[in-house]
Design a protein around this motif. Structure first.
Motif, mmCIF file in Angstrom:
data_model
loop_
_atom_site.group_PDB
_atom_site.id
_atom_site.type_symbol
_atom_site.label_atom_id
_atom_site.label_comp_id
_atom_site.label_asym_id
_atom_site.label_seq_id
_atom_site.Cartn_x
_atom_site.Cartn_y
_atom_site.Cartn_z
ATOM 1 N N ARG A 182 44.552 63.685 -0.531
ATOM 2 C CA ARG A 182 43.667 64.748 -0.061
ATOM 3 C C ARG A 182 44.227 66.077 -0.529
ATOM 4 O O ARG A 182 45.400 66.365 -0.344
ATOM 5 C CB ARG A 182 43.588 64.706 1.459
ATOM 6 N N PHE A 183 43.365 66.884 -1.162
ATOM 7 C CA PHE A 183 43.774 68.149 -1.763
ATOM 8 C C PHE A 183 42.949 69.257 -1.115
ATOM 9 O O PHE A 183 41.721 69.185 -1.102
ATOM 10 C CB PHE A 183 43.512 68.077 -3.273
ATOM 11 N N GLY A 184 43.603 70.263 -0.592
ATOM 12 C CA GLY A 184 42.902 71.353 0.072
ATOM 13 C C GLY A 184 43.215 72.699 -0.541
ATOM 14 O O GLY A 184 44.326 72.939 -1.006
ATOM 15 N N LEU A 185 42.209 73.561 -0.561
ATOM 16 C CA LEU A 185 42.364 74.935 -1.041
ATOM 17 C C LEU A 185 41.836 75.887 0.025
ATOM 18 O O LEU A 185 40.755 75.657 0.577
ATOM 19 C CB LEU A 185 41.557 75.160 -2.326
ATOM 20 N N THR A 186 42.583 76.942 0.288
ATOM 21 C CA THR A 186 42.076 77.953 1.212
ATOM 22 C C THR A 186 41.165 78.896 0.441
ATOM 23 O O THR A 186 41.271 79.049 -0.777
ATOM 24 C CB THR A 186 43.226 78.760 1.843
ATOM 25 N N ARG A 187 40.274 79.528 1.162
ATOM 26 C CA ARG A 187 39.336 80.451 0.506
ATOM 27 C C ARG A 187 40.076 81.641 -0.112
ATOM 28 O O ARG A 187 39.672 82.136 -1.159
ATOM 29 C CB ARG A 187 38.290 80.918 1.505
ATOM 30 N N ASP A 188 41.143 82.089 0.524
ATOM 31 C CA ASP A 188 41.911 83.205 -0.033
ATOM 32 C C ASP A 188 42.545 82.831 -1.367
ATOM 33 O O ASP A 188 42.527 83.621 -2.320
ATOM 34 C CB ASP A 188 42.993 83.661 0.941
ATOM 35 N N VAL A 189 43.107 81.635 -1.444
ATOM 36 C CA VAL A 189 43.705 81.168 -2.696
ATOM 37 C C VAL A 189 42.618 81.041 -3.765
ATOM 38 O O VAL A 189 42.820 81.425 -4.919
ATOM 39 C CB VAL A 189 44.435 79.823 -2.480
ATOM 40 N N MET A 190 41.458 80.528 -3.361
ATOM 41 C CA MET A 190 40.362 80.384 -4.316
ATOM 42 C C MET A 190 39.937 81.748 -4.862
ATOM 43 O O MET A 190 39.764 81.906 -6.071
ATOM 44 C CB MET A 190 39.174 79.666 -3.671
#
Length: 157
Positions: A125-133
């Motif tokens: 499972r891979f997650g990205l925060t909106r800030d990082v995006m």
């Protein structure tokens, strides 16, 4: 009490070298099946590129409907950047397919976007925060714009 108690042969455990080599080789194969840092970066980029493409498309539509006198130049620059985004997306998809890596959108929470990565028999499972995006998208758009500027400067020479 078992028959092995008192039998001195069972006190020391010896492994044959071929068994040790087989074990180490199996461990190496397991490590090779896991996703690497480079592959994780490619997955991240492949996740971000459609967002960047959407942003550029919206910007191009706004430019088309504007009365700016440089509208044609902006449209050409935006289209060149969009072609580059499509090329990069295609290359990343091809590379990940060769490495036997697939990904699917999983779920979205308030500040996180999750994806499932299927990598050589393993699932992660891979997650990205909106800030990082946002930050990564900004950096990528800056890079695409700088690359286009370099190409235009080279044409002037």
């Amino acid at each position: 009490m078992s028959k092995l108690n008192g039998n001195e042969r069972w006190k020391t455990k010896m492994l044959m070298t071929e068994h040790v080599e087989q074990y180490e080789q199996k461990q190496d194969n397991e490590v090779r099946k896991m996703i690497t840092v480079d592959e994780r970066t490619m997955v991240r980029d492949l996740i971000l590129l459609p967002y960047i493409d959407t942003m550029v498309s919206k910007s191009l539509k706004e430019i088309e409907h504007s009365g700016n006198i440089l509208k044609r130049a902006y449209l050409m620059a935006g289209q060149a950047i969009q072609r580059r985004i499509i090329q990069d997306t295609y290359q990343l998809q091809k590379e990940l397919k060769q490495r036997n890596i697939r990904m699917l959108a999983d779920e979205q929470e308030e500040f996180l976007v999750y994806y499932k990565i299927f990598c050589r028999g393993y699932q992660e499972r891979f997650g990205l925060t909106r800030d990082v995006m946002r930050t990564e998208i900004s950096l990528r758009l800056t890079k695409y714009t700088a690359d286009l500027g370099t190409v235009l400067k080279d044409l002037q020479k």
